[in-house]
Each structure stands twice: as structure tokens, then as C-alpha cells.
Scaffold this motif. Sequence first.
Motif, PDB file in Angstrom:
ATOM      1  N   CYS A  27      41.287  85.352  28.028  1.00  0.00           N
ATOM      2  CA  CYS A  27      40.753  85.443  26.663  1.00  0.00           C
ATOM      3  C   CYS A  27      39.897  84.215  26.326  1.00  0.00           C
ATOM      4  O   CYS A  27      38.853  84.357  25.685  1.00  0.00           O
ATOM      5  CB  CYS A  27      41.890  85.588  25.656  1.00  0.00           C
ATOM      6  N   ILE A  28      40.338  83.035  26.749  1.00  0.00           N
ATOM      7  CA  ILE A  28      39.538  81.823  26.481  1.00  0.00           C
ATOM      8  C   ILE A  28      38.162  81.957  27.145  1.00  0.00           C
ATOM      9  O   ILE A  28      37.145  81.560  26.580  1.00  0.00           O
ATOM     10  CB  ILE A  28      40.268  80.555  26.984  1.00  0.00           C
ATOM     11  N   ASP A  29      38.134  82.543  28.337  1.00  0.00           N
ATOM     12  CA  ASP A  29      36.867  82.708  29.062  1.00  0.00           C
ATOM     13  C   ASP A  29      35.858  83.570  28.307  1.00  0.00           C
ATOM     14  O   ASP A  29      34.659  83.509  28.576  1.00  0.00           O
ATOM     15  CB  ASP A  29      37.124  83.327  30.446  1.00  0.00           C
ATOM     16  N   LYS A  30      36.364  84.403  27.396  1.00  0.00           N
ATOM     17  CA  LYS A  30      35.454  85.277  26.644  1.00  0.00           C
ATOM     18  C   LYS A  30      34.854  84.572  25.427  1.00  0.00           C
ATOM     19  O   LYS A  30      33.968  85.102  24.770  1.00  0.00           O
ATOM     20  CB  LYS A  30      36.206  86.534  26.184  1.00  0.00           C
ATOM     21  N   LEU A  31      35.389  83.387  25.094  1.00  0.00           N
ATOM     22  CA  LEU A  31      34.884  82.661  23.926  1.00  0.00           C
ATOM     23  C   LEU A  31      33.542  82.010  24.243  1.00  0.00           C
ATOM     24  O   LEU A  31      33.291  81.647  25.398  1.00  0.00           O
ATOM     25  CB  LEU A  31      35.856  81.542  23.532  1.00  0.00           C
ATOM     26  N   PRO A  32      32.703  81.803  23.218  1.00  0.00           N
ATOM     27  CA  PRO A  32      31.491  80.995  23.444  1.00  0.00           C
ATOM     28  C   PRO A  32      31.905  79.598  23.917  1.00  0.00           C
ATOM     29  O   PRO A  32      32.996  79.117  23.561  1.00  0.00           O
ATOM     30  CB  PRO A  32      30.846  80.936  22.064  1.00  0.00           C
ATOM     31  N   GLU A  33      31.034  78.956  24.695  1.00  0.00           N
ATOM     32  CA  GLU A  33      31.382  77.694  25.353  1.00  0.00           C
ATOM     33  C   GLU A  33      31.913  76.627  24.379  1.00  0.00           C
ATOM     34  O   GLU A  33      32.941  76.003  24.642  1.00  0.00           O
ATOM     35  CB  GLU A  33      30.151  77.171  26.086  1.00  0.00           C
ATOM     36  N   LYS A  34      31.218  76.466  23.276  1.00  0.00           N
ATOM     37  CA  LYS A  34      31.621  75.411  22.333  1.00  0.00           C
ATOM     38  C   LYS A  34      32.998  75.691  21.733  1.00  0.00           C
ATOM     39  O   LYS A  34      33.833  74.793  21.624  1.00  0.00           O
ATOM     40  CB  LYS A  34      30.575  75.276  21.221  1.00  0.00           C
ATOM     41  N   GLN A  35      33.226  76.961  21.365  1.00  0.00           N
ATOM     42  CA  GLN A  35      34.539  77.321  20.816  1.00  0.00           C
ATOM     43  C   GLN A  35      35.638  77.056  21.836  1.00  0.00           C
ATOM     44  O   GLN A  35      36.702  76.532  21.509  1.00  0.00           O
ATOM     45  CB  GLN A  35      34.556  78.798  20.442  1.00  0.00           C
ATOM     46  N   ASP A  50      35.607  74.927  24.321  1.00  0.00           N
ATOM     47  CA  ASP A  50      35.787  73.481  24.501  1.00  0.00           C
ATOM     48  C   ASP A  50      36.623  72.873  23.382  1.00  0.00           C
ATOM     49  O   ASP A  50      37.569  72.131  23.621  1.00  0.00           O
ATOM     50  CB  ASP A  50      34.423  72.765  24.556  1.00  0.00           C
ATOM     51  N   VAL A  51      36.248  73.213  22.139  1.00  0.00           N
ATOM     52  CA  VAL A  51      36.967  72.650  20.989  1.00  0.00           C
ATOM     53  C   VAL A  51      38.422  73.131  20.996  1.00  0.00           C
ATOM     54  O   VAL A  51      39.355  72.352  20.804  1.00  0.00           O
ATOM     55  CB  VAL A  51      36.266  73.033  19.652  1.00  0.00           C
ATOM     56  N   PHE A  52      38.603  74.411  21.263  1.00  0.00           N
ATOM     57  CA  PHE A  52      39.953  74.963  21.270  1.00  0.00           C
ATOM     58  C   PHE A  52      40.825  74.288  22.329  1.00  0.00           C
ATOM     59  O   PHE A  52      41.970  73.916  22.070  1.00  0.00           O
ATOM     60  CB  PHE A  52      39.901  76.482  21.519  1.00  0.00           C
ATOM     61  N   LYS A  53      40.269  74.115  23.521  1.00  0.00           N
ATOM     62  CA  LYS A  53      41.053  73.489  24.605  1.00  0.00           C
ATOM     63  C   LYS A  53      41.397  72.048  24.250  1.00  0.00           C
ATOM     64  O   LYS A  53      42.519  71.600  24.480  1.00  0.00           O
ATOM     65  CB  LYS A  53      40.264  73.549  25.921  1.00  0.00           C
ATOM     66  N   MET A  54      40.407  71.323  23.711  1.00  0.00           N
ATOM     67  CA  MET A  54      40.666  69.915  23.363  1.00  0.00           C
ATOM     68  C   MET A  54      41.745  69.797  22.299  1.00  0.00           C
ATOM     69  O   MET A  54      42.631  68.958  22.377  1.00  0.00           O
ATOM     70  CB  MET A  54      39.375  69.242  22.871  1.00  0.00           C
ATOM     71  N   LYS A  55      41.660  70.672  21.307  1.00  0.00           N
ATOM     72  CA  LYS A  55      42.593  70.584  20.175  1.00  0.00           C
ATOM     73  C   LYS A  55      43.969  71.152  20.546  1.00  0.00           C
ATOM     74  O   LYS A  55      44.991  70.545  20.253  1.00  0.00           O
ATOM     75  CB  LYS A  55      41.994  71.370  18.993  1.00  0.00           C
ATOM     76  N   THR A  56      43.980  72.305  21.179  1.00  0.00           N
ATOM     77  CA  THR A  56      45.245  73.021  21.364  1.00  0.00           C
ATOM     78  C   THR A  56      45.940  72.680  22.677  1.00  0.00           C
ATOM     79  O   THR A  56      47.156  72.526  22.710  1.00  0.00           O
ATOM     80  CB  THR A  56      44.988  74.551  21.316  1.00  0.00           C
ATOM     81  N   ILE A  57      45.176  72.596  23.751  1.00  0.00           N
ATOM     82  CA  ILE A  57      45.826  72.401  25.058  1.00  0.00           C
ATOM     83  C   ILE A  57      45.973  70.917  25.370  1.00  0.00           C
ATOM     84  O   ILE A  57      47.035  70.462  25.786  1.00  0.00           O
ATOM     85  CB  ILE A  57      45.043  73.143  26.166  1.00  0.00           C
ATOM     86  N   LEU A  58      44.892  70.161  25.139  1.00  0.00           N
ATOM     87  CA  LEU A  58      44.981  68.729  25.430  1.00  0.00           C
ATOM     88  C   LEU A  58      45.608  67.946  24.275  1.00  0.00           C
ATOM     89  O   LEU A  58      46.037  66.814  24.453  1.00  0.00           O
ATOM     90  CB  LEU A  58      43.596  68.164  25.755  1.00  0.00           C
ATOM     91  N   GLY A  59      45.663  68.566  23.094  1.00  0.00           N
ATOM     92  CA  GLY A  59      46.321  67.946  21.939  1.00  0.00           C
ATOM     93  C   GLY A  59      45.588  66.733  21.377  1.00  0.00           C
ATOM     94  O   GLY A  59      46.216  65.858  20.796  1.00  0.00           O
ATOM     95  N   TYR A  60      44.264  66.683  21.536  1.00  0.00           N
ATOM     96  CA  TYR A  60      43.498  65.569  20.966  1.00  0.00           C
ATOM     97  C   TYR A  60      43.506  65.675  19.447  1.00  0.00           C
ATOM     98  O   TYR A  60      43.516  66.772  18.893  1.00  0.00           O
ATOM     99  CB  TYR A  60      42.037  65.595  21.456  1.00  0.00           C
TER     100      TYR A  60
END
Lengths: 184, 88
Positions: free
Chosen positions: A128-136, A138-148
Amino acid sequence: MPNHQIDPNNWVKLYSDYLFNYTITRVNDREIAQDLISETFLAGLKSMANFKGEASERTWLISILKRKIIDHYRKINSNKGKAEVRMGYLNSEDAEGDWLEERVADPFDKTAEDTLENSELGDAIYDCIDKLPEKQADVFKMKTILGYDTETICNELEITASNLWVIIHRARTALADCMEENWF
Amino acid sequence: MKKSFLFINCDEAKHICDKVQYGEASSWERFKLNIRLAYCHITKSYSTKNSKLTESIEKAEVKCLKAEERNKIENQFKAELAKQQQNH
């Protein structure tokens, strides 16, 4: 007729996170996972001629990665076997009687089935993440997965906090819909 | 239109709901969200889906590369790719 094309120029951008998630759940070490991914990309590059286009690039790279992970375990097991020191469970007489309690299975321990289900769930989330636009993505991964924290992401990507929350909202809505369709 | 002190609109509620997922909503914001959740089925449905997504991500323990880790892999790979393209 081949349905899929191969283009190594985008491999790292498109597949590195997916491969990393796949690997880290199997080797549990960030450094080793990164090495295995690098080796996978290099092996893919060398054997590009073998790509028939019947499976997607990602599936093909995963099949290479699986072999790399198996090789990794073969290697460490053969090294470990040589140096292994076998020890008794408890040698201390003071601790007599403690072992029963210590050996009782922890009900919160993950079973193989849980691990498998979580790994499949992880794959579904990445699909599902792969279907998101690149910027979305990136931001989602940084905020949610990496917890920045918000400030770090805003500084790094040069966006405002309100912009970040709009992106997060769009990403979460798209992901929730995608997961609803494919998993829940 | 004058902004209400206690009652928030659906968009604001969704925004607070997103912040709740990351533990970044204040107590006051959570209070206002709870009031909205009591009567707005759209907010309630969004909140349920949002929480479910958070639970799934936590359960799956999804991981990804940090930017510097990805750059390292990318640089190594680009060097190899350039070598290969030179040879052909």
C-alpha cells in the motif's frame, strides 16, 4: 511475451525499503540487512540477462534476496558450529528449583504463526505504501516508521508543519482505504 | 464564520485524530475530538480506520531505511552500475 521491464536505475529508490523490511524481520540486524540488500542489488545487476519479465522486478529481487539470506545463515551456522561451547542450563546449586519457572513458555512470546502473519501484514502495508505518491510515502515513513519528530521532518524536507499534517492525512487516508481493500 | 470554542468541524477533528495517532494532540484537543466523536459518524468512522491502521503498523513492526543508510546503498550501487555501463 515478457510483461515486466527491468531498469536498475530506480531499484534503490523503489525497492530498498521493501527489501529492508523483508530482511530485517529475518536477520534482526540493521547492518547485516543493509549488506544483504547491497549484495542483492549487485547480484541482480550481474544477472540482469536472466530476467525474463514474467515476474515483477520486485519479486525477482526478492527471490535473489531469499538466497542471500539463506547463504548468510549457512555461513554463520558453519562458523558458529566450529566455535560453539556447549553449556549446561544451570550449574549453580543455589538456583535449584528455579529452572521450572524460568522454562515455562511466555504466553506473550510470539509463535511462528504470529511472526508469519506479522511479516505478511508488513508486506501488505508496504504494497500500500508503494502506491502512495513519493512525497507522501517519504513523509509517512519518516513520521510513522522511523518516528522522527515533526520539526526534524519539516527541516529536512523544507515543508511547514501544517503542510506535513496535510500530507500525513492524505497518506493515512489512502493507506487505510488500501488496507481495507487488501487486508482487513 | 466564527470558530467555536468547543465544537470543531469534521476537518479539524480528522486533523486532531491524526495527531492522536502520534501522541501529539493536547488534552484539550482530545477533549474536543471526543465531543465530536459522540455525534459525528464521519469522524467516528475515520477515527476507527485510523486507529486500525496504527495498530496494524505497530503489530507488523514495519521497518524502513534511514536516509543516510539508503544513500550509502545507493552510492555503492551507482558506482557498480556506472562500472557496468562503461564495460558495455
